[in-house]
Design a protein around this motif. Sequence first.
Motif, PDB file in Angstrom:
ATOM      1  N   LYS A 214      -7.097   1.179  -4.374  1.00  0.00           N
ATOM      2  CA  LYS A 214      -7.554  -0.115  -3.872  1.00  0.00           C
ATOM      3  C   LYS A 214      -7.586  -0.124  -2.348  1.00  0.00           C
ATOM      4  CE  LYS A 214      -5.985  -2.783  -7.835  1.00  0.00           C
ATOM      5  NZ  LYS A 214      -5.011  -3.764  -8.333  1.00  0.00           N
ATOM      6  N   ALA A 215      -6.560   0.413  -1.732  1.00  0.00           N
ATOM      7  CA  ALA A 215      -6.494   0.452  -0.269  1.00  0.00           C
ATOM      8  C   ALA A 215      -7.591   1.349   0.305  1.00  0.00           C
ATOM      9  CB  ALA A 215      -5.119   0.932   0.188  1.00  0.00           C
ATOM     10  N   LEU A 216      -7.870   2.469  -0.340  1.00  0.00           N
ATOM     11  CA  LEU A 216      -8.932   3.356   0.131  1.00  0.00           C
ATOM     12  C   LEU A 216     -10.294   2.685   0.018  1.00  0.00           C
ATOM     13  CD1 LEU A 216      -7.747   6.767  -1.377  1.00  0.00           C
ATOM     14  CD2 LEU A 216      -7.672   6.063   1.032  1.00  0.00           C
ATOM     15  N   ASN A 217     -10.518   1.938  -1.059  1.00  0.00           N
ATOM     16  CA  ASN A 217     -11.769   1.191  -1.209  1.00  0.00           C
ATOM     17  C   ASN A 217     -11.894   0.122  -0.128  1.00  0.00           C
ATOM     18  OD1 ASN A 217     -12.715   2.622  -3.424  1.00  0.00           O
ATOM     19  ND2 ASN A 217     -11.750   1.240  -4.883  1.00  0.00           N
ATOM     20  N   GLU A 218     -10.811  -0.574   0.142  1.00  0.00           N
ATOM     21  CA  GLU A 218     -10.809  -1.612   1.178  1.00  0.00           C
ATOM     22  C   GLU A 218     -11.100  -1.001   2.552  1.00  0.00           C
ATOM     23  OE1 GLU A 218      -7.650  -4.754   3.140  1.00  0.00           O
ATOM     24  OE2 GLU A 218      -7.357  -4.114   1.063  1.00  0.00           O
ATOM     25  N   TYR A 219     -10.478   0.128   2.838  1.00  0.00           N
ATOM     26  CA  TYR A 219     -10.697   0.819   4.114  1.00  0.00           C
ATOM     27  C   TYR A 219     -12.155   1.257   4.241  1.00  0.00           C
ATOM     28  CZ  TYR A 219     -10.026   4.159   7.929  1.00  0.00           C
ATOM     29  OH  TYR A 219     -10.118   4.845   9.114  1.00  0.00           O
ATOM     30  N   SER A 220     -12.713   1.776   3.163  1.00  0.00           N
ATOM     31  CA  SER A 220     -14.105   2.221   3.161  1.00  0.00           C
ATOM     32  C   SER A 220     -15.050   1.052   3.443  1.00  0.00           C
ATOM     33  CB  SER A 220     -14.436   2.868   1.816  1.00  0.00           C
ATOM     34  OG  SER A 220     -15.763   3.286   1.781  1.00  0.00           O
TER      35      SER A 220
ATOM     36  N   LEU B 157      -6.762   6.174   9.154  1.00  0.00           N
ATOM     37  CA  LEU B 157      -6.548   5.821   7.748  1.00  0.00           C
ATOM     38  C   LEU B 157      -5.051   5.801   7.439  1.00  0.00           C
ATOM     39  CD1 LEU B 157      -7.355   5.197   4.867  1.00  0.00           C
ATOM     40  CD2 LEU B 157      -7.862   7.637   4.545  1.00  0.00           C
ATOM     41  N   HIS B 158      -4.328   6.764   7.950  1.00  0.00           N
ATOM     42  CA  HIS B 158      -2.874   6.803   7.730  1.00  0.00           C
ATOM     43  C   HIS B 158      -2.223   5.516   8.237  1.00  0.00           C
ATOM     44  CE1 HIS B 158       1.301   7.932   7.833  1.00  0.00           C
ATOM     45  NE2 HIS B 158       1.303   7.807   9.142  1.00  0.00           N
ATOM     46  N   GLU B 159      -2.615   5.058   9.426  1.00  0.00           N
ATOM     47  CA  GLU B 159      -2.050   3.824   9.981  1.00  0.00           C
ATOM     48  C   GLU B 159      -2.433   2.615   9.129  1.00  0.00           C
ATOM     49  OE1 GLU B 159       0.214   3.366  12.362  1.00  0.00           O
ATOM     50  OE2 GLU B 159       0.340   5.546  12.533  1.00  0.00           O
ATOM     51  N   PHE B 160      -3.652   2.600   8.617  1.00  0.00           N
ATOM     52  CA  PHE B 160      -4.086   1.523   7.730  1.00  0.00           C
ATOM     53  C   PHE B 160      -3.236   1.502   6.464  1.00  0.00           C
ATOM     54  CE2 PHE B 160      -6.640   0.075   4.132  1.00  0.00           C
ATOM     55  CZ  PHE B 160      -7.000  -1.194   4.562  1.00  0.00           C
ATOM     56  N   LEU B 161      -3.060   2.664   5.856  1.00  0.00           N
ATOM     57  CA  LEU B 161      -2.263   2.737   4.625  1.00  0.00           C
ATOM     58  C   LEU B 161      -0.816   2.324   4.887  1.00  0.00           C
ATOM     59  CD1 LEU B 161      -3.663   6.063   3.139  1.00  0.00           C
ATOM     60  CD2 LEU B 161      -4.199   3.723   2.418  1.00  0.00           C
ATOM     61  N   LYS B 162      -0.289   2.708   6.027  1.00  0.00           N
ATOM     62  CA  LYS B 162       1.074   2.319   6.391  1.00  0.00           C
ATOM     63  C   LYS B 162       1.168   0.798   6.528  1.00  0.00           C
ATOM     64  CE  LYS B 162       2.775   3.569  10.439  1.00  0.00           C
ATOM     65  NZ  LYS B 162       3.426   4.346  11.521  1.00  0.00           N
TER      66      LYS B 162
END
Length: 62
Positions: free
Chosen positions: A47-53, A12-17
Amino acid sequence: MNKYYYCYSPFLHEFLKAEGIRYITTSRNIKNKNVFWLYQQSNELSKALNEYSKMRKGFAEG
C-alpha cells in the motif's frame, strides 16, 4: 511474490520510515556498492509503495 523488497532509493526509504514501516537491515550491494534497505513484503508495504508511486506521478505531471 518475493518475500523481500530491496529499496535503493533514500527518498523512498524516508517515505516508508515516515509511514511507520520498518526495515530488516541495511547493507551494500556487492557488485555496485550501492546502499539498500531490506524490507519484508507485506500488505502494508504494498500500500505504501502504491501511495509513493502515485505521489511521484503527481509531481511529475504537475
